[in-house]
Design a protein around this motif. Structure first.
Motif, PDB file in Angstrom:
ATOM      1  N   ASN A 379       0.819  -1.222   0.000  1.00  0.00           N
ATOM      2  CA  ASN A 379       0.000   0.000   0.000  1.00  0.00           C
ATOM      3  C   ASN A 379       0.847   1.264   0.000  1.00  0.00           C
ATOM      4  N   ARG A 380       2.115   1.157   0.368  1.00  0.00           N
ATOM      5  CA  ARG A 380       3.001   2.323   0.395  1.00  0.00           C
ATOM      6  C   ARG A 380       3.676   2.592  -0.954  1.00  0.00           C
ATOM      7  N   LEU A 381       3.404   1.747  -1.941  1.00  0.00           N
ATOM      8  CA  LEU A 381       3.967   1.987  -3.265  1.00  0.00           C
ATOM      9  C   LEU A 381       3.324   3.226  -3.892  1.00  0.00           C
ATOM     10  N   SER A 382       3.956   3.728  -4.934  1.00  0.00           N
ATOM     11  CA  SER A 382       3.405   4.881  -5.644  1.00  0.00           C
ATOM     12  C   SER A 382       2.086   4.493  -6.310  1.00  0.00           C
ATOM     13  N   GLU A 383       1.271   5.479  -6.609  1.00  0.00           N
ATOM     14  CA  GLU A 383      -0.010   5.215  -7.261  1.00  0.00           C
ATOM     15  C   GLU A 383       0.193   4.552  -8.617  1.00  0.00           C
ATOM     16  N   THR A 384       1.251   4.932  -9.308  1.00  0.00           N
ATOM     17  CA  THR A 384       1.543   4.316 -10.607  1.00  0.00           C
ATOM     18  C   THR A 384       1.813   2.832 -10.448  1.00  0.00           C
ATOM     19  N   ASP A 385       2.619   2.465  -9.444  1.00  0.00           N
ATOM     20  CA  ASP A 385       2.925   1.051  -9.219  1.00  0.00           C
ATOM     21  C   ASP A 385       1.681   0.279  -8.783  1.00  0.00           C
ATOM     22  N   LYS A 386       0.834   0.917  -7.983  1.00  0.00           N
ATOM     23  CA  LYS A 386      -0.358   0.218  -7.498  1.00  0.00           C
ATOM     24  C   LYS A 386      -1.370  -0.038  -8.610  1.00  0.00           C
ATOM     25  N   GLN A 387      -1.259   0.680  -9.715  1.00  0.00           N
ATOM     26  CA  GLN A 387      -2.158   0.443 -10.833  1.00  0.00           C
ATOM     27  C   GLN A 387      -1.867  -0.877 -11.547  1.00  0.00           C
ATOM     28  N   ARG A 388      -0.654  -1.419 -11.339  1.00  0.00           N
ATOM     29  CA  ARG A 388      -0.323  -2.676 -12.027  1.00  0.00           C
ATOM     30  C   ARG A 388       0.098  -3.786 -11.075  1.00  0.00           C
ATOM     31  N   ILE A 389      -0.059  -3.543  -9.764  1.00  0.00           N
ATOM     32  CA  ILE A 389       0.257  -4.572  -8.775  1.00  0.00           C
ATOM     33  C   ILE A 389      -0.921  -4.693  -7.810  1.00  0.00           C
ATOM     34  N   ALA A 390      -1.456  -5.894  -7.676  1.00  0.00           N
ATOM     35  CA  ALA A 390      -2.515  -6.159  -6.709  1.00  0.00           C
ATOM     36  C   ALA A 390      -2.076  -7.297  -5.792  1.00  0.00           C
ATOM     37  N   VAL A 391      -2.712  -7.392  -4.620  1.00  0.00           N
ATOM     38  CA  VAL A 391      -2.326  -8.385  -3.616  1.00  0.00           C
ATOM     39  C   VAL A 391      -3.570  -9.059  -3.063  1.00  0.00           C
ATOM     40  N   VAL A 392      -3.539 -10.392  -2.962  1.00  0.00           N
ATOM     41  CA  VAL A 392      -4.582 -11.123  -2.249  1.00  0.00           C
ATOM     42  C   VAL A 392      -3.908 -11.989  -1.184  1.00  0.00           C
ATOM     43  N   THR A 393      -4.402 -11.867   0.051  1.00  0.00           N
ATOM     44  CA  THR A 393      -3.824 -12.579   1.190  1.00  0.00           C
ATOM     45  C   THR A 393      -4.824 -13.604   1.721  1.00  0.00           C
ATOM     46  N   PHE A 394      -4.396 -14.862   1.785  1.00  0.00           N
ATOM     47  CA  PHE A 394      -5.219 -15.927   2.345  1.00  0.00           C
ATOM     48  C   PHE A 394      -4.701 -16.280   3.737  1.00  0.00           C
ATOM     49  N   PHE A 395      -5.622 -16.378   4.709  1.00  0.00           N
ATOM     50  CA  PHE A 395      -5.208 -16.722   6.064  1.00  0.00           C
ATOM     51  C   PHE A 395      -6.212 -17.702   6.671  1.00  0.00           C
ATOM     52  N   PRO A 396      -5.776 -18.521   7.628  1.00  0.00           N
ATOM     53  CA  PRO A 396      -6.716 -19.434   8.294  1.00  0.00           C
ATOM     54  C   PRO A 396      -7.716 -18.637   9.133  1.00  0.00           C
ATOM     55  N   GLU A 397      -8.975 -18.744   8.794  1.00  0.00           N
ATOM     56  CA  GLU A 397     -10.006 -17.910   9.405  1.00  0.00           C
ATOM     57  C   GLU A 397      -9.997 -17.980  10.930  1.00  0.00           C
ATOM     58  N   ASN A 398      -9.766 -19.136  11.463  1.00  0.00           N
ATOM     59  CA  ASN A 398      -9.764 -19.291  12.913  1.00  0.00           C
ATOM     60  C   ASN A 398      -8.369 -19.584  13.461  1.00  0.00           C
ATOM     61  N   GLY A 399      -7.349 -19.239  12.686  1.00  0.00           N
ATOM     62  CA  GLY A 399      -5.988 -19.575  13.088  1.00  0.00           C
ATOM     63  C   GLY A 399      -5.093 -18.390  13.364  1.00  0.00           C
ATOM     64  N   VAL A 400      -5.691 -17.201  13.504  1.00  0.00           N
ATOM     65  CA  VAL A 400      -4.913 -16.013  13.853  1.00  0.00           C
ATOM     66  C   VAL A 400      -5.630 -15.316  15.010  1.00  0.00           C
ATOM     67  N   SER A 401      -4.915 -14.415  15.684  1.00  0.00           N
ATOM     68  CA  SER A 401      -5.564 -13.694  16.775  1.00  0.00           C
ATOM     69  C   SER A 401      -6.569 -12.692  16.208  1.00  0.00           C
ATOM     70  N   GLN A 402      -7.557 -12.323  17.028  1.00  0.00           N
ATOM     71  CA  GLN A 402      -8.565 -11.370  16.578  1.00  0.00           C
ATOM     72  C   GLN A 402      -7.937 -10.030  16.207  1.00  0.00           C
TER      73      GLN A 402
END
Length: 734
Positions: A379-402
């Motif tokens: 998210n700290r990248l420049s707006e230009t870089d963010k136009q061509r880079i996206a991120v999806v994060t998968f995590f264990p729904e019940n396996g991290v702290s709230q």
């Protein structure tokens, strides 16, 4: 255009050199001389550094070794242009005019295939430096400031360009470093006591490395042994390619083909007194070829990563805990975990390396802290870089702290999403690897959407490499604090799940940091402890157990593959066999000879939930310091394993506020069946959180009603989420 004196001096030097070539006393054959001489061709080697760095002496030696002309800018350019000595010119005019006149004189230099020694102030004139860089490889002779001051004192130099009554020599030398950093192509660390001949050899080696970008490729841990020019050639990747691809096509992980660079003891000592960012630059530029990321670009990336984003100016400070135990605090970044040390830097390296013609979706599997750190970093990248880079994060729904979950949700942006998976981290990680290895699916994304996939977990080499820095920096900090003298050993104890953090410590040891043992600290999911003790990696009948230290609730340790590749002497076929057996039969057994080699670096133990919480309580009672549950695991294991013959550095991997229920339970501070927000408020009232971590309160408050996507544990369903984000973020290719 100015040409050095005349061609006579060059011709004379060549004749002398040719006589040496054919003399019996001369060690090099004609063939080897031609090989060395072809090193630079029409390029110049341009030596740059402060007064007293030895540029002239070293330059003459390099010129003799290469059989080419040596040009001293002071003697051969400035004095011949001005018809007076440099000191006389400096007395006649002021600093600003001198720099301008000096720069103009250098602009008239037009030579090729020479060794050129700049003045100490040449780099302060931009136009002339751009001129010499066009046809030159700029080599920075970097000498610690105290050493330079001692040399100048012996040389009876008491004034240099720009020094006045209000400016000390030390401050001026420090001021000039910013200009040296801007222009050099390669850097030579010149430790105390090194001879000019040794520096010259370093220059030749560095220039050879600079010219040969193919010499530092990366290869998969599952690549077959063979002739580098034959069987392996097609699978060798440049650093930038490995960063972009993330995972090797055969499912293995990228590692340096020729191993990691080594630092001498003297070179490590040159890093004493340097900032964390400067240490990162010095270490990483030896690991990343300048053809992939030039030194000046790397410095800009490092400054952006570590400049303003950390609460502590030391970035990763070391503090005394008790007896000969020390804590390496890795939680001062924006998301309060050790992942920030790599993930403030890695996204910027990634954005620099990717080609402009393609979009990229970064896939992430997280057991908690990686998710928010990845999202924050991208998210700290420049707006230009963010136009061509996206991120999806998968995590264990019940396996991290709230709190971890709330933090991830709060870090989402227009090009970043988080998805909870109804499974554990091992499934998330395995699913991502399967998506990468599905060539039909990745090909479809490329053709249909012009989008390629990459990874930001520590399976990505650019994510793992920056972690080496803080292990080296911690050792240097102990030396600076006079806890140890350089060369004395230390142990490191690291809470370990995916093996990335401890592997970075092993790599630091490989590069020359005097680490004796790397202590692997597991929680009740102690598959790594069993493996390091017995050589048997056994998942048969083993189920993941939830704990208060979720970041190491992992059974399949990805980065172990990289270490095993090193242990089995680069036998990729054996590595592939072992991990295929793990995938298909859920176990493998390491041969005795390799187990013994593994145990030369590693020891291991594990800690129960009860002992973890007990350590948090006892440490707080005795010192007032609150450990997070992962650091508490390492503390318990260090107490059991260390023999007290040397200090142990315990990696404190996250701030305790991210695990409020466990802390409240351990310290018996209140009812733990509260909302995450009330838990944080209770912790803050009991012991005020540092300013950067009070942001967690705002994040949880902001997102207590916010929803996120949740899916079942099915690879095809994860693929649907991937494509949905691509459709939202990037245009289709027609």
């Amino acid at each position: 255009m100015f040409r050095v004196a005349s061609r006579v001096s060059c011709t004379s030097a060549s004749r002398v050199y040719l006589k040496l070539i054919f003399s019996r006393s001369f060690a090099l054959s004609w063939k080897s001389w031609m090989s060395i001489h072809s090193l630079i061709g029409d390029k110049n080697i341009v030596l740059m550094g402060p007064p007293g760095a030895g540029k002239t002496t070293v330059g003459k030696i390099v010129g003799q070794k290469l059989g080419c002309c040596f040009i001293d800018v002071d003697d051969d350019v400035l004095e011949k242009t001005w018809n007076m000595s440099v000191s006389e010119k400096l007395k006649d005019i002021g600093k600003e005019q001198f720099l301008e006149e000096e720069g103009k004189a250098l602009l008239s230099l037009s030579v090729s295939g020479c060794v050129v020694s700049l003045t100490g102030s040449n780099p302060m004139h931009a136009a002339s430096m751009e001129h010499v860089k066009k046809n030159g490889i700029v080599v920075y002779l970097d000498i610690p400031t105290p050493s330079i001051m001692n040399r100048l004192k012996l040389m009876k130099v008491d004034r240099i360009v720009g020094q006045g009554p209000s400016t000390s020599l030390k401050d001026l030398l420090q001021f000039r470093k910013q200009f040296y950093k801007k222009w050099y192509d390669v850097r030579i660390l010149c430790e105390d006591g090194i001879t000019a001949v040794a520096v010259a050899e370093k220059v030749l080696h560095a220039v050879k490395r600079y010219q040969d970008s193919e010499s530092e490729g990366l290869i998969s841990t599952r690549s077959l042994k063979g002739d580098e020019k034959g069987q392996q050639k097609h699978s060798i990747k440049y650093f930038s390619d490995a960063v972009v691809e993330g995972l090797a096509p055969d499912g293995g992980l990228f590692v340096p083909l020729k191993g990691l660079p080594k630092f001498t003891a003297g070179e490590w000592q040159c890093l004493l007194g340097e900032t964390y960012a400067e240490r990162a630059q010095l270490i990483l530029e030896k690991c990343i070829h300048p053809a992939d990321v030039p030194a000046s670009e790397l410095w800009a990336i490092i400054e952006a990563a570590y400049g303003q984003n950390f609460a502590c100016p030391k970035i990763a400070p070391v503090r005394h805990l008790t007896n000969n135990q020390f804590l390496l605090e890795l939680f001062h970044g924006p998301t309060a975990s050790f992942k920030d040390l790599a993930l403030q830097l890695m996204p910027r390296v990634f954005a620099y390396c990717i080609p402009q013609s393609c979009n990229y979706l970064v896939l992430v599997a997280t057991s908690g802290d990686t998710g928010s750190a990845v999202l924050d970093g991208f998210n700290r990248l420049s707006e230009t870089d963010k136009q061509r880079i996206a991120v999806v994060t998968f995590f264990p729904e019940n396996g991290v702290s709230q709190i971890q979950k709330s933090q991830m949700i709060g870090c989402q942006g227009k090009n970043t999403v988080v998805v909870g998976v109804k499974s554990d981290f091992d499934f998330c990680q395995s699913a991502i690897k399967k998506i990468f290895s599905d060539s039909d699916y990745t090909g479809f994304l490329t053709v249909e959407y012009g989008t390629a996939l990459s990874a930001a977990n520590s399976i990505n080499w650019a994510r793992l490499l920056p972690q080496v820095v803080y292990h080296a920096s911690a050792y240097l900090d102990l030396v600076e604090q006079n806890i140890i003298s350089f060369g004395s050993p230390v142990d490191v104890c690291i809470p370990t799940g995916n093996f990335g953090n401890i592997l970075a410590a092993v790599y630091a040891k490989t590069m020359g940091v005097p680490i004796r043992k790397c202590i692997c600290a597991s929680n009740q999911n102690n598959v790594l402890t069993d493996f390091i003790r017995t050589g048997l990696y056994d998942l048969r009948g083993r189920k993941l157990m939830r704990s208060s230290s979720p970041a190491i609730d992992i059974l399949k340790s990805s980065n172990l593959e990289r270490h095993l590749y090193q242990v089995v002497n680069g036998d990729g076929a054996l590595v592939a066999q072992l991990f295929n057996q793990l995938e298909n039969h859920h176990y493998f057994q390491l041969q005795k000879e390799f187990l013994e080699k593994l145990q030369q670096d590693l020891v291991a133990d594990w800690c129960s939930e009860k002992d973890c919480l007990g350590a948090i309580h006892s440490v707080y009672n005795s010192t007032g310091y609150i450990l997070d549950p992962h650091t508490a695991i390492a503390k318990v294991v260090a107490d059991r394993v260390q023999d007290k013959s040397c200090p142990v550095i315990i990696s404190s991997t996250a701030h305790y506020s991210k695990f409020a229920p466990a802390i409240l339970q351990a310290l018996r501070m209140g009812e733990i069946k509260q909302t995450p927000l009330s838990q944080l408020h209770l912790l803050n009232s009991y012991k005020p959180l540092p300013p950067i971590h009070r942001g967690l309160l705002e994040t949880v408050e902001k997102n207590k009603q916010q929803s996120h996507q949740v899916c079942v544990a099915d690879v095809d369903v994860l693929k649907e989420h991937v494509e949905a984000l691509i459709q939202k973020q990037f245009m289709k290719v027609f």
